[in-house]
Design a protein around this motif. Structure first.
Motif, PDB file in Angstrom:
ATOM      1  N   THR A 252       0.846  -1.190   0.000  1.00 39.69           N
ATOM      2  CA  THR A 252       0.000   0.000   0.000  1.00 39.69           C
ATOM      3  C   THR A 252       0.881   1.239   0.000  1.00 39.69           C
ATOM      4  N   ILE A 253       0.633   2.122  -0.963  1.00 38.02           N
ATOM      5  CA  ILE A 253       1.371   3.374  -1.037  1.00 38.02           C
ATOM      6  C   ILE A 253       0.504   4.488  -0.458  1.00 38.02           C
ATOM      7  N   SER A 254       1.135   5.429   0.232  1.00 39.03           N
ATOM      8  CA  SER A 254       0.410   6.565   0.794  1.00 39.03           C
ATOM      9  C   SER A 254       1.350   7.759   0.844  1.00 39.03           C
ATOM     10  N   ARG A 255       0.764   8.932   1.023  1.00 38.18           N
ATOM     11  CA  ARG A 255       1.592  10.132   1.082  1.00 38.18           C
ATOM     12  C   ARG A 255       1.103  11.039   2.184  1.00 38.18           C
ATOM     13  N   ASP A 256       2.040  11.741   2.809  1.00 40.82           N
ATOM     14  CA  ASP A 256       1.732  12.756   3.808  1.00 40.82           C
ATOM     15  C   ASP A 256       2.449  14.019   3.351  1.00 40.82           C
ATOM     16  N   ASN A 257       1.727  14.855   2.640  1.00 40.20           N
ATOM     17  CA  ASN A 257       2.349  16.055   2.065  1.00 40.20           C
ATOM     18  C   ASN A 257       2.856  16.992   3.155  1.00 40.20           C
ATOM     19  N   ALA A 258       2.194  17.012   4.292  1.00 37.07           N
ATOM     20  CA  ALA A 258       2.628  17.894   5.381  1.00 37.07           C
ATOM     21  C   ALA A 258       3.995  17.484   5.922  1.00 37.07           C
ATOM     22  N   LYS A 259       4.291  16.186   5.834  1.00 38.21           N
ATOM     23  CA  LYS A 259       5.587  15.679   6.292  1.00 38.21           C
ATOM     24  C   LYS A 259       6.557  15.480   5.141  1.00 38.21           C
ATOM     25  N   ASN A 260       6.118  15.827   3.922  1.00 40.15           N
ATOM     26  CA  ASN A 260       6.972  15.673   2.737  1.00 40.15           C
ATOM     27  C   ASN A 260       7.480  14.239   2.593  1.00 40.15           C
ATOM     28  N   THR A 261       6.622  13.286   2.873  1.00 41.16           N
ATOM     29  CA  THR A 261       7.037  11.889   2.888  1.00 41.16           C
ATOM     30  C   THR A 261       5.991  11.002   2.214  1.00 41.16           C
ATOM     31  N   VAL A 262       6.493  10.027   1.498  1.00 44.53           N
ATOM     32  CA  VAL A 262       5.647   9.001   0.888  1.00 44.53           C
ATOM     33  C   VAL A 262       6.056   7.663   1.484  1.00 44.53           C
ATOM     34  N   TYR A 263       5.070   6.801   1.718  1.00 44.89           N
ATOM     35  CA  TYR A 263       5.323   5.521   2.360  1.00 44.89           C
ATOM     36  C   TYR A 263       4.941   4.365   1.438  1.00 44.89           C
ATOM     37  N   LEU A 264       5.604   3.252   1.658  1.00 47.42           N
ATOM     38  CA  LEU A 264       5.219   2.007   1.000  1.00 47.42           C
ATOM     39  C   LEU A 264       5.127   0.942   2.084  1.00 47.42           C
ATOM     40  N   GLN A 265       3.894   0.584   2.437  1.00 45.54           N
ATOM     41  CA  GLN A 265       3.671  -0.475   3.411  1.00 45.54           C
ATOM     42  C   GLN A 265       3.674  -1.804   2.676  1.00 45.54           C
ATOM     43  N   MET A 266       4.562  -2.682   3.087  1.00 47.92           N
ATOM     44  CA  MET A 266       4.727  -3.968   2.418  1.00 47.92           C
ATOM     45  C   MET A 266       4.375  -5.086   3.386  1.00 47.92           C
ATOM     46  N   ASN A 267       3.336  -5.833   3.084  1.00 48.93           N
ATOM     47  CA  ASN A 267       2.888  -6.946   3.916  1.00 48.93           C
ATOM     48  C   ASN A 267       3.024  -8.259   3.160  1.00 48.93           C
ATOM     49  N   SER A 268       2.962  -9.347   3.891  1.00 51.24           N
ATOM     50  CA  SER A 268       3.035 -10.694   3.289  1.00 51.24           C
ATOM     51  C   SER A 268       4.219 -10.798   2.338  1.00 51.24           C
ATOM     52  N   LEU A 269       5.354 -10.369   2.810  1.00 48.73           N
ATOM     53  CA  LEU A 269       6.534 -10.325   1.942  1.00 48.73           C
ATOM     54  C   LEU A 269       6.982 -11.721   1.539  1.00 48.73           C
ATOM     55  N   LYS A 270       7.493 -11.793   0.317  1.00 44.52           N
ATOM     56  CA  LYS A 270       7.968 -13.035  -0.263  1.00 44.52           C
ATOM     57  C   LYS A 270       9.447 -12.882  -0.610  1.00 44.52           C
ATOM     58  N   SER A 271      10.111 -14.009  -0.806  1.00 46.31           N
ATOM     59  CA  SER A 271      11.532 -13.952  -1.149  1.00 46.31           C
ATOM     60  C   SER A 271      11.749 -13.187  -2.452  1.00 46.31           C
ATOM     61  N   GLU A 272      10.781 -13.281  -3.351  1.00 49.94           N
ATOM     62  CA  GLU A 272      10.936 -12.583  -4.634  1.00 49.94           C
ATOM     63  C   GLU A 272      10.768 -11.067  -4.524  1.00 49.94           C
ATOM     64  N   ASP A 273      10.426 -10.569  -3.332  1.00 48.88           N
ATOM     65  CA  ASP A 273      10.375  -9.126  -3.113  1.00 48.88           C
ATOM     66  C   ASP A 273      11.752  -8.569  -2.756  1.00 48.88           C
ATOM     67  N   THR A 274      12.719  -9.444  -2.575  1.00 48.14           N
ATOM     68  CA  THR A 274      14.080  -9.001  -2.261  1.00 48.14           C
ATOM     69  C   THR A 274      14.632  -8.148  -3.392  1.00 48.14           C
TER      70      THR A 274
END
Length: 127
Positions: A69-91
């Motif tokens: 899930t990608i999200s942004r907080d413009n007030a903090k000048n930051t964008v996030y990428l929440q990564m769940n259920s990670l797999k080895s192929e996400d390396t």
């Protein structure tokens, strides 16, 4: 000077979670679309997700839909990428990038359309 700095990478077991951050400076984040890309060893860099300026519409690669899930907080000048259920192929090394395109439109995660890049953060999924 426009800068993007990724953080939050690390080693995680399969099935685990990580949250990446992309801290930006030198420009007004509100007016830029941010994309996340990754490059695994021996492979070409690929698009993971993006979030457009103005309306914050999102787009995901099929390989991560339902897990990231990608999200942004413009007030903090930051964008996030929440990564769940990670797999080895996400390396991979994960990069964030910025473009003034896609304002009010669904963004595309095509690396040639992004103008500014961070240095990357390593994500390793292994038991």
């Amino acid at each position: 000077q426009l800068q993007l700095v990724e953080s939050g990478g690390g080693l995680v077991q399969p099935g685990g979670s990580l949250r990446l951050s992309c801290a930006t400076s030198g420009f007004t984040l509100d007016y830029y679309t941010i994309g996340w890309f990754r490059q695994a060893p021996g492979k070409e860099r690929e698009g993971v997700s993006c979030i457009s300026s103005t309306h914050g519409t999102t787009n995901y690669a099929d390989s991560v839909k339902g897990r990231f899930t990608i999200s942004r907080d413009n007030a903090k000048n930051t964008v996030y990428l929440q990564m769940n259920s990670l797999k080895s192929e996400d390396t991979a090394v994960y990069y964030c990038a910025a473009t003034p395109r896609y304002a009010g439109y669904v963004c595309r995660i095509l690396q040639f359309e992004y103008d500014y890049w961070g240095q990357g953060t390593q994500v390793t999924v292994s038991s």
